[in-house]
Design a protein around this motif. Structure first.
Motif, mmCIF file in Angstrom:
data_model
loop_
_atom_site.group_PDB
_atom_site.id
_atom_site.type_symbol
_atom_site.label_atom_id
_atom_site.label_comp_id
_atom_site.label_asym_id
_atom_site.label_seq_id
_atom_site.Cartn_x
_atom_site.Cartn_y
_atom_site.Cartn_z
ATOM 1 N N ALA A 1 0.881 -1.161 -0.114
ATOM 2 C CA ALA A 1 -0.050 0.028 0.011
ATOM 3 C C ALA A 1 0.738 1.149 -0.051
ATOM 4 O O ALA A 1 0.601 2.237 -0.855
ATOM 5 C CB ALA A 1 -0.890 0.049 1.250
ATOM 6 N N GLU A 2 2.179 1.232 0.725
ATOM 7 C CA GLU A 2 2.713 2.293 0.943
ATOM 8 C C GLU A 2 3.587 2.719 -0.604
ATOM 9 O O GLU A 2 3.408 3.812 -0.893
ATOM 10 C CB GLU A 2 4.031 2.003 1.818
ATOM 11 N N ALA A 3 3.834 1.326 -1.290
ATOM 12 C CA ALA A 3 4.433 1.615 -2.558
ATOM 13 C C ALA A 3 3.388 2.006 -3.555
ATOM 14 O O ALA A 3 3.738 3.094 -4.467
ATOM 15 C CB ALA A 3 5.227 0.364 -3.238
ATOM 16 N N ASP A 4 2.154 1.698 -3.499
ATOM 17 C CA ASP A 4 1.150 2.201 -4.293
ATOM 18 C C ASP A 4 1.056 3.540 -4.171
ATOM 19 O O ASP A 4 0.735 4.275 -5.182
ATOM 20 C CB ASP A 4 -0.196 1.494 -3.962
ATOM 21 N N ALA A 5 0.820 4.255 -3.066
ATOM 22 C CA ALA A 5 0.538 5.445 -2.786
ATOM 23 C C ALA A 5 1.596 6.420 -3.370
ATOM 24 O O ALA A 5 1.668 7.304 -3.844
ATOM 25 C CB ALA A 5 0.278 5.912 -1.173
ATOM 26 N N ARG A 6 2.975 5.760 -3.063
ATOM 27 C CA ARG A 6 4.107 6.534 -3.641
ATOM 28 C C ARG A 6 4.240 6.602 -5.162
ATOM 29 O O ARG A 6 4.575 7.839 -5.571
ATOM 30 C CB ARG A 6 5.244 6.023 -2.718
ATOM 31 N N ALA A 7 3.966 5.355 -5.638
ATOM 32 C CA ALA A 7 3.944 5.384 -7.039
ATOM 33 C C ALA A 7 2.900 6.546 -7.709
ATOM 34 O O ALA A 7 3.308 7.079 -8.878
ATOM 35 C CB ALA A 7 3.573 4.053 -7.450
ATOM 36 N N ILE A 8 1.627 6.599 -6.909
ATOM 37 C CA ILE A 8 0.874 7.784 -7.658
ATOM 38 C C ILE A 8 1.524 8.831 -7.639
ATOM 39 O O ILE A 8 1.597 9.799 -8.484
ATOM 40 C CB ILE A 8 -0.594 7.700 -6.995
ATOM 41 N N GLU A 9 2.169 9.062 -6.664
ATOM 42 C CA GLU A 9 2.806 10.673 -6.421
ATOM 43 C C GLU A 9 4.007 10.840 -7.540
ATOM 44 O O GLU A 9 4.231 11.802 -8.047
ATOM 45 C CB GLU A 9 3.618 10.782 -4.923
ATOM 46 N N ILE A 10 4.694 9.597 -7.668
ATOM 47 C CA ILE A 10 5.771 9.787 -8.555
ATOM 48 C C ILE A 10 5.149 10.010 -10.104
ATOM 49 O O ILE A 10 5.700 10.686 -10.713
ATOM 50 C CB ILE A 10 6.580 8.345 -8.576
ATOM 51 N N LEU A 11 4.123 9.340 -10.391
ATOM 52 C CA LEU A 11 3.390 9.637 -11.672
ATOM 53 C C LEU A 11 2.972 10.875 -11.649
ATOM 54 O O LEU A 11 3.138 11.526 -13.105
ATOM 55 C CB LEU A 11 2.411 8.654 -11.779
ATOM 56 N N GLN A 12 2.290 11.461 -10.710
ATOM 57 C CA GLN A 12 1.714 12.757 -10.753
ATOM 58 C C GLN A 12 2.925 13.953 -10.865
ATOM 59 O O GLN A 12 2.893 14.828 -11.525
ATOM 60 C CB GLN A 12 0.893 13.032 -9.565
ATOM 61 N N ALA A 13 3.939 13.684 -10.390
ATOM 62 C CA ALA A 13 5.134 14.413 -10.423
ATOM 63 C C ALA A 13 5.635 14.529 -12.011
ATOM 64 O O ALA A 13 6.357 15.741 -12.277
ATOM 65 C CB ALA A 13 6.291 14.087 -9.568
ATOM 66 N N GLU A 14 5.469 13.380 -12.682
ATOM 67 C CA GLU A 14 5.915 13.512 -14.096
ATOM 68 C C GLU A 14 4.822 13.778 -14.959
ATOM 69 O O GLU A 14 4.831 13.742 -16.446
ATOM 70 C CB GLU A 14 6.357 12.152 -14.281
ATOM 71 N N ASN A 15 3.478 14.211 -14.337
ATOM 72 C CA ASN A 15 2.526 14.728 -15.220
ATOM 73 C C ASN A 15 1.940 13.327 -16.029
ATOM 74 O O ASN A 15 1.399 13.647 -17.412
ATOM 75 C CB ASN A 15 2.642 15.877 -16.018
ATOM 76 N N ILE A 16 1.993 12.336 -15.490
ATOM 77 C CA ILE A 16 1.744 10.952 -16.412
ATOM 78 C C ILE A 16 0.380 10.581 -15.713
ATOM 79 O O ILE A 16 0.345 10.411 -14.349
ATOM 80 C CB ILE A 16 2.899 9.885 -16.190
ATOM 81 N N SER A 17 -0.687 10.171 -16.375
ATOM 82 C CA SER A 17 -1.951 9.715 -16.095
ATOM 83 C C SER A 17 -1.768 8.365 -14.790
ATOM 84 O O SER A 17 -1.034 7.549 -15.497
ATOM 85 C CB SER A 17 -2.971 9.268 -17.162
ATOM 86 N N THR A 18 -2.453 8.335 -13.748
ATOM 87 C CA THR A 18 -2.481 7.157 -12.980
ATOM 88 C C THR A 18 -3.629 6.290 -13.255
ATOM 89 O O THR A 18 -3.659 5.189 -12.549
ATOM 90 C CB THR A 18 -2.611 7.915 -11.489
ATOM 91 N N LYS A 19 -4.258 6.452 -14.378
ATOM 92 C CA LYS A 19 -5.122 5.415 -14.759
ATOM 93 C C LYS A 19 -4.602 4.177 -15.402
ATOM 94 O O LYS A 19 -5.219 3.222 -14.877
ATOM 95 C CB LYS A 19 -6.118 6.088 -15.902
#
Length: 366
Positions: free
Chosen positions: A272-290
């Motif tokens: 769960a920690e890795a999932d939440a952090r992955a979403i932050e990483i994708l958003q930092a690169e302006n990549i859709s989290t879909k």
């Protein structure tokens, strides 16, 4: 009574006279008066031999006496039942001691080592972790051969991992490569290496799904979850190796660890920690989290796809995929595609060789 005396210094037995007097057992060699023992009777322990005689020992002495069983019982005043009962008592004491030692080892392996894994990982010097990960990666080249398909495809995959790694706060440079394996999976090694199987890229329906998987594995590297898993596995292995008397060595423990690392499981909390952090990483690169929600969602319902039903190792090593897919869906944020349609079509050839490398129709970027 007559007996044989083994004095604990030479292998030969000495014929001896044995007597029980005033609560003590005294034996003297017939051929050498300087060879003998003088033991308290209460400290003597009997072991029944196959020839019907007793082997007598005394805890503080390396010597041993062998005497006739009936003569000994008459001289010592001990009955066979008493001797047998005392022997069973010693056996139960030994069994109890071994059981206690086993419980202590089990507690250390299954409780102590896991509890120590996180602080050990967080305090492992990055250079040491990088060296450890490099050794492990070299061992994994045997079961997971690197893909030698389109070089441009390999570079595109590596660049995507590097970009996402730049958005993370990892002490290591992220290095992504594709490997040949008959299943869908990706896993992070200590020190920043991430291995992605060819079938995972082939099953992805767009680059954002691959980006989501990479971001998830990068989060494991950043939070040093991979090193925790390594400490947990290596610590238990080395401890058990020491307990059973050695013989495998730290080097072989590393090989065993590397061979099974693809099957390791993180706890649900770490996932769960890795999932939440992955979403932050994708958003930092302006990549859709879909892409994360879509990928997890398909694996959670992999029974609908015979290829995934047979090959999805990711589902087995990343538990509770259905719940994670739902959480990822609730966290969907818009963004730009992680790469162009042209680059996505090229990256699909990362593990193809020969005729396989010819362009094939790919799912378009959504």
């Amino acid at each position: 009574m007559d007996g044989l005396l083994f004095d604990g210094r030479v292998a030969r037995p000495w014929p001896a006279h044995v007597a029980v007097e005033a609560g003590r057992v005294r034996a003297q060699a017939v051929d050498d008066a300087s060879v003998g023992v003088d033991w308290p009777l209460a400290a003597v322990r009997e072991t029944l031999r196959n020839d019907g005689r007793y082997a007598l020992t005394q805890g503080e002495d390396d010597a041993r006496l062998v005497v006739d069983a009936e003569a000994w019982r008459a001289a010592s005043g001990r009955s066979h039942r008493q001797i047998a009962k005392r022997g069973r008592g010693r056996e139960w004491a030994l069994i109890g001691g071994l059981a206690a030692a086993g419980l202590a080892v089990a507690a250390t392996v299954f409780i102590g080592v896991p509890m120590a894994a996180r602080p050990l990982a967080m305090h492992t010097p990055p250079k040491l972790e990088a060296r450890f990960g490099a050794n492990m990666e070299a061992q994994l080249r045997v079961p997971f051969r690197p893909c030698k398909g389109d070089p441009e495809a390999a570079e595109l995959l590596s660049d995507l991992g590097y970009r996402l790694g730049e958005a993370a706060d990892s002490p290591f440079e992220i290095r992504v490569r594709a490997v040949r394996a008959p299943f869908v999976n990706a896993f992070a090694l200590p020190g920043g290496a991430i291995l992605v199987t060819g079938p995972l890229i082939e099953e992805a329906r767009g680059p954002d799904e691959v980006a989501a998987v990479l971001a998830h594995e990068i989060a494991h590297v950043e939070r040093r979850h991979a090193m925790q898993a390594a400490w947990r596995a290596m610590g238990a292995g080395l401890l058990l190796d020491a307990v059973v008397g050695g013989g495998s060595g730290a080097g072989q423990q590393l090989i065993v660890l590397a061979g099974g690392f693809a099957d390791h499981r993180f706890s649900r909390e770490l996932e769960a920690e890795a999932d939440a952090r992955a979403i932050e990483i994708l958003q930092a690169e302006n990549i859709s989290t879909k892409g994360m929600a879509d990928f997890f969602g398909r694996l959670a319902h992999r029974g609908d796809d015979p290829r995934l039903r047979q090959a999805a190792e990711w589902f087995q090593t990343h538990p509770n995929t259905a719940g994670r897919a739902e959480r990822a869906r609730r966290a969907i944020r818009p963004g730009q595609p992680s790469m162009s349609e042209r680059d996505w079509a090229v990256m699909g050839r990362v593990c193809r060789t020969g005729d396989e490398a010819k362009p094939k129709s790919r799912n378009t970027v959504r």
